[in-house]
Design a protein around this motif. Sequence first.
Motif, PDB file in Angstrom:
ATOM      1  N   PRO A 199       0.790  -1.226   0.000  1.00  0.00           N
ATOM      2  CA  PRO A 199       0.000   0.000   0.000  1.00  0.00           C
ATOM      3  C   PRO A 199       0.829   1.286   0.000  1.00  0.00           C
ATOM      4  O   PRO A 199       1.948   1.308   0.507  1.00  0.00           O
ATOM      5  N   ARG A 200       0.227   2.317  -0.579  1.00  0.00           N
ATOM      6  CA  ARG A 200       0.782   3.673  -0.470  1.00  0.00           C
ATOM      7  C   ARG A 200       0.182   4.314   0.774  1.00  0.00           C
ATOM      8  O   ARG A 200       0.892   4.703   1.681  1.00  0.00           O
ATOM      9  N   ASN A 201      -1.140   4.402   0.805  1.00  0.00           N
ATOM     10  CA  ASN A 201      -1.813   4.929   1.994  1.00  0.00           C
ATOM     11  C   ASN A 201      -1.905   3.790   3.024  1.00  0.00           C
ATOM     12  O   ASN A 201      -2.464   2.734   2.727  1.00  0.00           O
ATOM     13  N   ILE A 261      -6.666  -5.035  -9.550  1.00  0.00           N
ATOM     14  CA  ILE A 261      -6.429  -3.828 -10.353  1.00  0.00           C
ATOM     15  C   ILE A 261      -5.076  -3.963 -11.034  1.00  0.00           C
ATOM     16  O   ILE A 261      -4.037  -3.976 -10.363  1.00  0.00           O
ATOM     17  N   CYS A 295      -0.003   4.359 -14.934  1.00  0.00           N
ATOM     18  CA  CYS A 295       0.229   4.269 -13.492  1.00  0.00           C
ATOM     19  C   CYS A 295       1.716   4.398 -13.136  1.00  0.00           C
ATOM     20  O   CYS A 295       2.060   4.696 -11.992  1.00  0.00           O
ATOM     21  N   CYS A 343       3.665   7.217 -11.161  1.00  0.00           N
ATOM     22  CA  CYS A 343       3.642   7.284  -9.696  1.00  0.00           C
ATOM     23  C   CYS A 343       3.815   5.927  -9.004  1.00  0.00           C
ATOM     24  O   CYS A 343       3.950   5.874  -7.785  1.00  0.00           O
ATOM     25  N   HIS A 344       3.752   4.833  -9.775  1.00  0.00           N
ATOM     26  CA  HIS A 344       3.884   3.510  -9.153  1.00  0.00           C
ATOM     27  C   HIS A 344       4.980   2.666  -9.819  1.00  0.00           C
ATOM     28  O   HIS A 344       5.134   1.488  -9.488  1.00  0.00           O
ATOM     29  N   TYR A 366       3.525  10.345   1.972  1.00  0.00           N
ATOM     30  CA  TYR A 366       3.403   8.930   2.376  1.00  0.00           C
ATOM     31  C   TYR A 366       4.774   8.393   2.772  1.00  0.00           C
ATOM     32  O   TYR A 366       5.421   7.662   2.006  1.00  0.00           O
ATOM     33  N   ARG A 405      -1.516  -4.023  -9.125  1.00  0.00           N
ATOM     34  CA  ARG A 405      -1.182  -2.859  -8.275  1.00  0.00           C
ATOM     35  C   ARG A 405      -1.924  -2.965  -6.952  1.00  0.00           C
ATOM     36  O   ARG A 405      -1.455  -2.524  -5.913  1.00  0.00           O
TER      37      ARG A 405
HETATM   38  C1  HEC Z   1      -0.269  11.064 -10.074  1.00  0.00           C
HETATM   39  C2  HEC Z   1       0.228   9.918  -9.372  1.00  0.00           C
HETATM   40  C3  HEC Z   1      -0.529   8.626  -9.466  1.00  0.00           C
HETATM   41  C4  HEC Z   1      -0.856   7.923 -10.599  1.00  0.00           C
HETATM   42  C5  HEC Z   1      -0.552   8.290 -12.035  1.00  0.00           C
HETATM   43  C6  HEC Z   1      -1.523   6.733 -10.142  1.00  0.00           C
HETATM   44  N1  HEC Z   1      -1.601   6.706  -8.790  1.00  0.00           N
HETATM   45 FE1  HEC Z   1      -2.365   5.233  -7.641  1.00  0.00          FE
HETATM   46  N2  HEC Z   1      -2.056   6.317  -5.984  1.00  0.00           N
HETATM   47  C7  HEC Z   1      -1.485   7.557  -5.955  1.00  0.00           C
HETATM   48  C8  HEC Z   1      -1.606   8.114  -4.621  1.00  0.00           C
HETATM   49  C9  HEC Z   1      -1.098   9.453  -4.162  1.00  0.00           C
HETATM   50  C10 HEC Z   1      -2.284   7.129  -3.860  1.00  0.00           C
HETATM   51  C11 HEC Z   1      -2.709   7.214  -2.396  1.00  0.00           C
HETATM   52  C12 HEC Z   1      -4.147   7.748  -2.322  1.00  0.00           C
HETATM   53  C13 HEC Z   1      -4.704   7.788  -0.921  1.00  0.00           C
HETATM   54  O1  HEC Z   1      -4.117   8.450  -0.070  1.00  0.00           O
HETATM   55  O2  HEC Z   1      -5.733   7.136  -0.707  1.00  0.00           O
HETATM   56  C14 HEC Z   1      -2.565   6.033  -4.752  1.00  0.00           C
HETATM   57  C15 HEC Z   1      -3.220   4.892  -4.359  1.00  0.00           C
HETATM   58  C16 HEC Z   1      -3.535   3.855  -5.187  1.00  0.00           C
HETATM   59  C17 HEC Z   1      -4.231   2.649  -4.776  1.00  0.00           C
HETATM   60  C18 HEC Z   1      -4.824   2.375  -3.386  1.00  0.00           C
HETATM   61  C19 HEC Z   1      -3.991   1.489  -2.541  1.00  0.00           C
HETATM   62  C20 HEC Z   1      -2.752   2.153  -1.996  1.00  0.00           C
HETATM   63  O3  HEC Z   1      -1.680   1.696  -2.372  1.00  0.00           O
HETATM   64  O4  HEC Z   1      -2.863   3.134  -1.223  1.00  0.00           O
HETATM   65  C21 HEC Z   1      -4.332   1.864  -5.876  1.00  0.00           C
HETATM   66  C22 HEC Z   1      -4.959   0.476  -5.944  1.00  0.00           C
HETATM   67  C23 HEC Z   1      -3.740   2.588  -6.975  1.00  0.00           C
HETATM   68  N3  HEC Z   1      -3.254   3.781  -6.535  1.00  0.00           N
HETATM   69  C24 HEC Z   1      -3.691   2.130  -8.268  1.00  0.00           C
HETATM   70  C25 HEC Z   1      -3.310   2.921  -9.348  1.00  0.00           C
HETATM   71  C26 HEC Z   1      -3.461   2.502 -10.728  1.00  0.00           C
HETATM   72  C27 HEC Z   1      -4.002   1.168 -11.193  1.00  0.00           C
HETATM   73  C28 HEC Z   1      -3.008   3.541 -11.500  1.00  0.00           C
HETATM   74  C29 HEC Z   1      -3.014   3.650 -13.011  1.00  0.00           C
HETATM   75  C30 HEC Z   1      -4.299   3.509 -13.655  1.00  0.00           C
HETATM   76  C31 HEC Z   1      -2.574   4.591 -10.590  1.00  0.00           C
HETATM   77  N4  HEC Z   1      -2.778   4.173  -9.300  1.00  0.00           N
HETATM   78  C32 HEC Z   1      -2.011   5.773 -11.000  1.00  0.00           C
HETATM   79  C33 HEC Z   1      -0.878   8.200  -7.002  1.00  0.00           C
HETATM   80  C34 HEC Z   1      -1.014   7.848  -8.333  1.00  0.00           C
END
Ligand code: HEC
Length: 193
Positions: A93-95, A144, A150, A153-154, A170, A184
């Motif tokens: 997890p991020r959050n 997912i 994605c 940022c991931h 975070y 993811r």
């Molecule tokens: C601009 C940056 C950014 C991009 C691009 C991005 N994410 Fe994230 N993602 C974040 C952030 C910041 C969080 C934490 C959100 C929160 O605090 O709930 C997050 C949280 C998540 C989570 C929730 C679980 C966790 O790890 O907290 C999932 C699942 C996720 N992202 C999937 C994706 C997917 C799939 C994509 C592409 C379609 C994607 N993200 C693209 C920034 C990004």
Amino acid sequence: MSTRAFVAFVVAAAVAFAALVARDRSVDEAALQAEARGLIKDYSTALLGVLKSTMESSGPVEAIAFCNREAPAIAETASQQSGWTVARTSLKPRNPHAAPDEFERRVMTEFVAQIAGGTPTASLRHAEIVEQNGERVFRYIQAIPTAELCLTCHGSALKPEVAAKIRALYPADQATGFAPGQMRGAFTLSRKL
Ligand code: HEC
């Protein structure tokens, strides 16, 4: 209409429709699964819509701040209006609030094994009726996949300003280093029966 109002509107309309479809509360697993799938479709469309538009209009650093402020609120709105608990979880997890419970961890661990065996991430879902604190609860988990979008940022090669913003918001982030097609995380929905 502001982006926030638009998202609230899309989620509210979707949830009202889902509630209409699911008025019958007797345990019809197929209907519950269909309802969960519908909620996930609307929830993910809303999330992806604001993610893409914020990335395009303001860039990834502002998009991170936006996700930080709004992603939990979008899930909260979807939950309140549907009577389900709608959320996302991840083995990395991020959050920290997205950390999995025992059930989610077990299901996602099975998903990882299936992906390693060649099953496409996007096809993985699992429904189960479980006993929680003396109550029967319907739970639904859908994997997912990581897409190209994605990786900003991931992924494993984050721009320094992106990495810095993530670290600031975070400090315990585990959600980098993903490659396209990998899981993811997962949508996780539950509803008391
Ligand atoms: C601009 C940056 C950014 C991009 C691009 C991005 N994410 Fe994230 N993602 C974040 C952030 C910041 C969080 C934490 C959100 C929160 O605090 O709930 C997050 C949280 C998540 C989570 C929730 C679980 C966790 O790890 O907290 C999932 C699942 C996720 N992202 C999937 C994706 C997917 C799939 C994509 C592409 C379609 C994607 N993200 C693209 C920034 C990004």
